[in-house]
Design an enzyme around this catalytic site. Sequence first.
Site, PDB file in Angstrom:
ATOM      1  N   SER A 173       0.850  -1.201   0.000  1.00  0.00           N
ATOM      2  CA  SER A 173       0.000   0.000   0.000  1.00  0.00           C
ATOM      3  C   SER A 173       0.879   1.243   0.000  1.00  0.00           C
ATOM      4  CB  SER A 173      -0.864   0.047   1.261  1.00  0.00           C
ATOM      5  OG  SER A 173      -1.593  -1.118   1.389  1.00  0.00           O
ATOM      6  N   HIS A 177      -8.584  -3.199  -8.277  1.00  0.00           N
ATOM      7  CA  HIS A 177      -7.163  -3.516  -8.100  1.00  0.00           C
ATOM      8  C   HIS A 177      -6.605  -3.994  -9.426  1.00  0.00           C
ATOM      9  CE1 HIS A 177      -4.762  -4.151  -4.330  1.00  0.00           C
ATOM     10  NE2 HIS A 177      -5.705  -3.310  -3.952  1.00  0.00           N
ATOM     11  N   HIS A 230      -3.883 -11.586  -1.005  1.00  0.00           N
ATOM     12  CA  HIS A 230      -3.775 -11.841   0.435  1.00  0.00           C
ATOM     13  C   HIS A 230      -4.509 -13.129   0.781  1.00  0.00           C
ATOM     14  CE1 HIS A 230      -3.181  -7.461   0.062  1.00  0.00           C
ATOM     15  NE2 HIS A 230      -2.396  -7.593   1.110  1.00  0.00           N
ATOM     16  N   TYR A 242      -6.445 -13.603   3.202  1.00  0.00           N
ATOM     17  CA  TYR A 242      -7.828 -13.340   3.637  1.00  0.00           C
ATOM     18  C   TYR A 242      -8.809 -13.244   2.474  1.00  0.00           C
ATOM     19  CZ  TYR A 242      -6.696  -8.400   2.637  1.00  0.00           C
ATOM     20  OH  TYR A 242      -6.290  -7.243   2.040  1.00  0.00           O
ATOM     21  N   ALA A 270       2.123  -2.332   4.343  1.00  0.00           N
ATOM     22  CA  ALA A 270       1.605  -1.402   5.347  1.00  0.00           C
ATOM     23  C   ALA A 270       1.355  -2.203   6.611  1.00  0.00           C
ATOM     24  CB  ALA A 270       0.302  -0.786   4.852  1.00  0.00           C
ATOM     25  N   MET A 293      -0.946  -8.057   7.342  1.00  0.00           N
ATOM     26  CA  MET A 293      -1.694  -9.199   6.799  1.00  0.00           C
ATOM     27  C   MET A 293      -1.024  -9.806   5.567  1.00  0.00           C
ATOM     28  SD  MET A 293      -5.466  -7.431   7.102  1.00  0.00           S
ATOM     29  CE  MET A 293      -5.889  -6.420   8.538  1.00  0.00           C
ATOM     30  N   SER A 294       0.273  -9.612   5.433  1.00  0.00           N
ATOM     31  CA  SER A 294       0.976 -10.137   4.249  1.00  0.00           C
ATOM     32  C   SER A 294       2.434 -10.428   4.617  1.00  0.00           C
ATOM     33  CB  SER A 294       0.928  -9.095   3.115  1.00  0.00           C
ATOM     34  OG  SER A 294       1.684  -7.956   3.482  1.00  0.00           O
ATOM     35  N   ASN A 353      -0.396   3.233  11.152  1.00  0.00           N
ATOM     36  CA  ASN A 353      -1.225   3.601  12.310  1.00  0.00           C
ATOM     37  C   ASN A 353      -0.637   2.907  13.531  1.00  0.00           C
ATOM     38  OD1 ASN A 353      -2.515   1.184  10.685  1.00  0.00           O
ATOM     39  ND2 ASN A 353      -3.019   0.833  12.833  1.00  0.00           N
ATOM     40  N   HIS A 356      -9.531   1.342   6.987  1.00  0.00           N
ATOM     41  CA  HIS A 356      -8.669   1.158   5.820  1.00  0.00           C
ATOM     42  C   HIS A 356      -8.321   2.518   5.221  1.00  0.00           C
ATOM     43  CE1 HIS A 356      -6.818  -0.640   2.376  1.00  0.00           C
ATOM     44  NE2 HIS A 356      -7.638  -0.013   1.553  1.00  0.00           N
TER      45      HIS A 356
HETATM   46  N1  HPA Z   1      -3.195  -4.266  11.646  1.00  0.00           N
HETATM   47  C1  HPA Z   1      -3.011  -5.131  10.613  1.00  0.00           C
HETATM   48  N2  HPA Z   1      -2.677  -4.738   9.389  1.00  0.00           N
HETATM   49  C2  HPA Z   1      -2.512  -3.428   9.176  1.00  0.00           C
HETATM   50  C3  HPA Z   1      -2.671  -2.483  10.187  1.00  0.00           C
HETATM   51  C4  HPA Z   1      -3.033  -2.909  11.493  1.00  0.00           C
HETATM   52  O1  HPA Z   1      -3.211  -2.130  12.452  1.00  0.00           O
HETATM   53  N3  HPA Z   1      -2.417  -1.262   9.632  1.00  0.00           N
HETATM   54  C5  HPA Z   1      -2.101  -1.488   8.334  1.00  0.00           C
HETATM   55  N4  HPA Z   1      -2.141  -2.794   8.036  1.00  0.00           N
END
Ligand code: HPA
Length: 278
Positions: free
Chosen positions: A32, A63, A85, A87, A115, A213-214, A237, A249
């Site tokens: 990202s 995408h 991903h 998920y 990210a 998540m990757s 974040n 997101h």
């Molecule tokens: N958790 C999981 N994946 C993420 C996050 C998070 O807080 N921020 C960006 N990708």
Amino acid sequence: MSSDVYEKLKKCESCIRRVTDFIPEVAIVLGSGLGDYADTIRVTAQIPYGDIEGFPISTVPGHDGRFIFGYVGDVPVVCMKGRVHYYEGYEISDVVLPIRLMKLLGAKYLFLTNASGGVNTSFHAGDLMLITDHISCFAPNPLIGANIEELGTRFPDMSHVYDPGLQEIIKSAAREQQIFLQQGVYAQLTGPSFETPAEIRMLRALGCDAVGMSTAVEAVAAAHMGMKICGISCVCNLAAGMTANLLSHREVQAAADEAAPRFKRLVTEAVKRFGEMQ
Ligand code: HPA
């Protein structure tokens, strides 16, 4: 099962070889915020994922996933614009297929970006973090199933997944570019839900600095094949429970976009130096 996976991989390889004979040195996965990184490279060929028979296509609307072949400085690279991903519902072998494919195309180095949420309490939203190690055991191991001998050994060592030499190159590129760089351990959870505050406390107790998540499963598949791997995470974040904010997101994307110019500069300067490594 494994031979099916390998057969699919070889089919994808020949689909690509019908379009280009480009041999990349470095494979770059654009997370990202780095989606438009291709604008900064000298592009020689592009192949939409949809043109590759059997290739997993992202289910995220809008995408436009593709491989982009070209040069960063003098270094031949293949970039993945868009990744799939776990998920999204794919088999874990499909999630890592693109990584394996880039190795078959010739890439010796793998540069992973993503990210993440910051778990380390000294991190700030917008920080870049050099990945020094990972915790992958919350997602299925992509090497489960009969071993694909053509790719690597049954029980690969994971002592130095993120190559120490590449880490030094990234750190020195960051110093030279005056880009502040955190470093730490990245944990991959499956998502797609963000974590709970209790899960974040658990991850911190386990020694994680950032969560996403990757990436970790991709690194496992690449390490299996003997690639030299490095990774940088954009901490978009602070993770759940660390501030009063709820996670969204959109917020993640906005932080990734803000960090993008720095992130791109760092990737470019680092990759140029990979060309000087033996
Ligand atoms: N958790 C999981 N994946 C993420 C996050 C998070 O807080 N921020 C960006 N990708």
